[in-house]
Design a protein around this motif. Structure first.
Motif: not given
Length: 231
Positions: A105-117, A122-134
């Motif tokens: 519970q005390k770490y969930s927000l940090a985990l979410s922020n890490t995943l958002l980052g 990944v979107l920056f490096f994989g922008y040309s790949r459909w599966y990655t982008v979507i």
């Protein structure tokens, strides 16, 4: 051999379905919240699936499916969006019932922020790949909505625990699907980094699928609870 994918689906749901009548979890009593969540999420992911077939992101090996299809998708692929979410929500509820103490519970927000980052990177490096982008684009939006726009009920700390445990059957099931292979990926539309035979993106595909299901499941439960209070 044509029944491989169908048998995998049956194997995924068999024990969760049988154990749904466990006295402590009483999962069958929550079906009225489970199935609407699965239906809504399934419709979204079926559209996603159809898009990926059209974009040649993946295809299905005809040697391992029964040959019945709807709208261009094998019957087994449609069942996948019933069996896997059911099993994952079952895991989620079992963990909550048998192990109510949860230090995440005390770490969930940090985990979410890490995943958002991670999604942004990944979107920056994989922008040309459909599966990655979507895949990562959808996960970013879903995570953001659940973590920052959902103030009525908090469940992410429970979700992350269930996700980690769900990775165990995920590696077994997806390992079979990608090793045989039942599902064939277009290497041009993925990052082509794999864990064994499983594409990196699939881990986060599972996360998106499970997160949307759990969010809607919790939403319907909370709505019913609020209605009881009001009455």
């Amino acid at each position: 051999m044509n029944y491989i994918y169908l048998l995998i689906n049956i194997g995924v749901i068999f024990f969760p379905l049988v154990l749904s009548f466990d006295k402590k979890v009483h999962f069958f009593s929550k079906w009225k919240f489970v199935f609407p969540a699965i239906l809504i999420t399934g419709l979204v992911f079926l559209i996603w699936d159809l898009l990926f077939v059209k974009l040649n992101v993946w295809s299905f090996n005809p040697n391992y499916i029964v040959g019945i299809s709807f709208f261009g998708l094998p019957l087994e692929e449609i069942l996948f969006f019933l069996t896997v979410p059911y099993a994952c929500i079952f895991i989620y509820e079992c963990l909550n019932a048998y192990f109510p103490a949860n230090n995440l519970q005390k770490y969930s927000l940090a985990l979410s922020n890490t995943l958002l980052g991670l999604c942004i990177a990944v979107l920056f490096f994989g922008y040309s790949r459909w599966y990655t982008v979507i895949n990562f684009g959808f996960l970013f939006i879903t995570l953001y909505v659940v973590e920052y726009r959902n103030h009525k009920f908090r469940f992410m700390y429970k979700f992350y625990r269930a996700y980690v445990i769900s990775l165990i059957p995920f590696y077994i099931v997806n390992g079979f699907l990608t090793a045989i292979p039942v599902v064939i990926y277009n290497s041009k539309e993925i990052l082509n980094f794999r864990v064994g035979t499983i594409p990196f993106e699939d881990h986060f595909y599972l996360m998106s699928l499970l997160l949307m299901n759990v969010y809607l499941y919790e939403y319907f439960k909370n709505k019913a609870h609020q209605k009881e209070i009001d009455n």
